[in-house]
Motif scaffolding. Structure first.
Motif, PDB file in Angstrom:
ATOM      1  N   TYR A  78     -13.319  20.164  -1.824  1.00 27.60           N
ATOM      2  CA  TYR A  78     -12.296  20.700  -1.445  1.00 27.60           C
ATOM      3  C   TYR A  78     -12.331  21.634  -0.991  1.00 27.60           C
ATOM      4  CZ  TYR A  78     -10.739  23.013  -6.095  1.00 27.60           C
ATOM      5  OH  TYR A  78     -10.921  24.002  -7.152  1.00 27.60           O
TER       6      TYR A  78
ATOM      7  N   ILE B 276      -1.179  21.824  -6.921  1.00 28.01           N
ATOM      8  CA  ILE B 276      -1.892  20.547  -7.487  1.00 28.01           C
ATOM      9  C   ILE B 276      -3.024  21.085  -8.186  1.00 28.01           C
ATOM     10  CG2 ILE B 276      -3.050  18.660  -6.244  1.00 28.01           C
ATOM     11  CD1 ILE B 276      -1.066  19.435  -3.807  1.00 28.01           C
TER      12      ILE B 276
ATOM     13  N   SER C  16      -3.865  19.892   0.198  1.00 27.26           N
ATOM     14  CA  SER C  16      -3.288  18.944   0.734  1.00 27.26           C
ATOM     15  C   SER C  16      -4.220  17.739   0.223  1.00 27.26           C
ATOM     16  CB  SER C  16      -3.332  19.259   1.953  1.00 27.26           C
ATOM     17  OG  SER C  16      -3.398  17.792   3.466  1.00 27.26           O
ATOM     18  N   THR C  17      -5.122  16.691   1.683  1.00 25.65           N
ATOM     19  CA  THR C  17      -5.245  15.523   1.086  1.00 25.65           C
ATOM     20  C   THR C  17      -7.092  14.957   1.501  1.00 25.65           C
ATOM     21  OG1 THR C  17      -4.863  14.333   2.773  1.00 25.65           O
ATOM     22  CG2 THR C  17      -3.736  14.210   1.001  1.00 25.65           C
TER      23      THR C  17
ATOM     24  N   THR D 193      -1.195  14.389  -4.426  1.00 25.12           N
ATOM     25  CA  THR D 193      -1.837  15.932  -4.163  1.00 25.12           C
ATOM     26  C   THR D 193       0.334  16.083  -2.581  1.00 25.12           C
ATOM     27  OG1 THR D 193      -1.415  14.714  -1.492  1.00 25.12           O
ATOM     28  CG2 THR D 193      -3.489  15.558  -3.075  1.00 25.12           C
TER      29      THR D 193
END
Length: 479
Positions: free
Chosen positions: A308, A267, A296-297, A262
């Protein structure tokens, strides 16, 4: 008038034969002004010499140019070459301003990258010093552990005959899969302690019939030592997320592991590995290009879908792995995003998705909550919010969080090697409290922590390293 007097004087001087033939004429010119003309025949030349036509034309051209210049000086025409020159100068100035701005942006980016490089170099130096310190440190003396006694036929009916048998009974227990895992503690060292000291040692180790329950949904008791499985190969893997579907759907099985690096603004790649061995070797069996960019994560896997947050938005996406297409998308109502309410380490971690025994969750904040953590349970098909809880702990005051059995746990620090799980919120009772369960950041920069209900482990991404933690849960309290 001066011209007229001059002509009269010339007439007086030129008397004689020429006097009778001199002539004074008057008339209006083309502009309407009165003009006097005095002509006198030459007494010597029979005819006038011929003037060159080129000289006359040159004179006319210079006169025309002089007229144009005079008209411009007196406020006439302002166009032409002068206006074009002014426009060209303006365009050049604008281009110069743009180039200066771009140069300043590049300079700022260069300074930022230099600061990051210096930080990485400092951390590498710290790691090198720590490695040297560990190498120079003498190994502790090895003291033999208490050997286990032969297995008892029926531990519920037979009482151990001696202290060593009692200890061996406590040192092994069946785990979730049915095999035996060691519970030996470093404090259990063989020696000549008395009965009272041995009794104190025994009370520190939980017996199989204690409050521990690996199959239920009790509160978190402890987090084990971090186990490192893989280190990323390049800078793109400094932050990331790795996942394993707790309820997999064909064509992917329960051993399939997924990973997203990421770092960066573009991404989109999702890497799949057949098992942990292939992950540790770095050999993906599947690479998917996601249709929307990842923020992000905070991603997670559940029932054959990747969940996500879409970059630069509060939109949640459900990506079906079997059809390799978006199955659902929905905005998370009023959620902060892109740096408005992240975890303390930053990284645009405003929305963190999680899965536990009770389903799919979102951990985030809103303007109404004023930065406090909000927990919402989501419908895994439509992504609709089923129910929400607002806590009293600020999201940017904790490093990360995870959910186990409907209970939110937060981690105090992402860099401290020895930190704590410092807060728990129970969605069943809508009550939260401070706790202090030891937690280790082995590699000193933990950017992702998620619970996997199938493995009963925490998955983490700690400074380029893919890490997992074993857990111990207490027995679920009866209602």
């Amino acid at each position: 008038m001066f011209l007229f007097l001059s002509l009269c004087m010339c007439g007086l001087l030129l008397r004689g034969d020429a006097q009778g033939r001199a002539a004074l004429l008057s008339g209006n010119d083309r502009s309407g002004r009165c003009q006097y003309t005095f002509t006198v025949p030459s007494p010597i030349e029979a005819s006038c010499p011929q003037t060159g036509g080129l000289e006359v034309e040159g004179l006319k051209a210079r006169l025309n140019l002089l007229e144009v210049l005079v008209s411009r000086l007196t406020g006439g025409d302002t166009g032409g070459p002068q206006g074009a020159g002014a426009r060209a100068q303006s365009e050049l100035q604008e281009a110069l301003n743009r180039a200066t701005g771009e140069r300043n942006l590049l300079q700022g980016e260069k300074e930022r990258l230099e600061r990051e490089l210096e930080g990485l170099q400092r951390r590498m130096e710290e790691m090198r010093r720590e490695t040297e310190k560990l190498r120079n440190r003498p190994c502790p003396p090895q003291i033999p552990m208490v050997p286990p006694s032969p297995p008892l036929q029926d531990s519920s009916l037979m009482r151990p005959a001696g202290g060593s048998s009692a200890m061996s009974h406590l040192m092994t227990r069946p785990n979730r899969q049915g095999d035996s895992s060691s519970l030996r503690d470093s404090a259990w060292q063989y020696g000549p302690p008395g009965f009272q000291e041995m009794k104190a040692e025994v009370t520190e180790v939980p017996a199989p019939d204690s409050s521990e329950d690996n199959t239920g949904c009790g509160v978190l008791v402890s987090v084990g030592e971090p186990v490192t499985h893989k280190k990323a190969d390049n800078i793109a893997g400094k932050y990331g997320v790795w996942m394993q579907d707790p309820e997999p759907v064909p064509p992917y099985g329960p051993t399939m592991i997924w990973r997203i690096d990421t770092v960066g603004a573009n991404i989109r790649q999702l890497f799949g590995y057949e098992d942990m061995e292939q992950l540790s070797k770095g050999f993906p069996s599947k690479v998917l290009l996601l249709p929307e960019l990842v923020e992000s994560t905070g991603a997670t896997l559940y029932r054959g879908s990747l969940y996500y947050q879409r970059r630069l938005s509060r939109t949640l996406i459900r990506y079906d792995l079997s059809s390799e297409s978006i199955a659902a998308r929905r905005d998370l109502p009023h959620a902060n995003f892109h740096g408005q309410a992240p975890y303390s380490w930053g990284g645009y971690t405003d929305i963190d998705l999680a899965v536990d025994e009770q389903g799919l969750w979102a951990v985030y904040s809103t303007n109404k909550a004023n930065g406090a953590i909000v927990i919402s349970q989501l419908d895994p098909h439509s992504l609709e919010v089923k129910k929400s809880w607002e806590t009293n702990i600020r999201k940017n005051s904790v490093a990360n969080s995870f959910i186990i059995c409907g209970k939110l746990y937060t981690v105090a620090s992402y860099t401290a090697p020895n930190t704590t799980v410092n807060y728990m919120y129970d969605t069943e009772s809508s009550q939260g409290k401070a706790i202090a369960i030891p937690f280790k950041n082995k590699h000193r920069y933990n950017s992702m922590i998620d619970y996997n209900p199938a493995q009963r482990k925490l998955f983490a991404w700690d400074n380029f390293h893919i890490v997992s933690y074993d857990l111990r849960l207490g027995r679920q309290q009866a209602n």
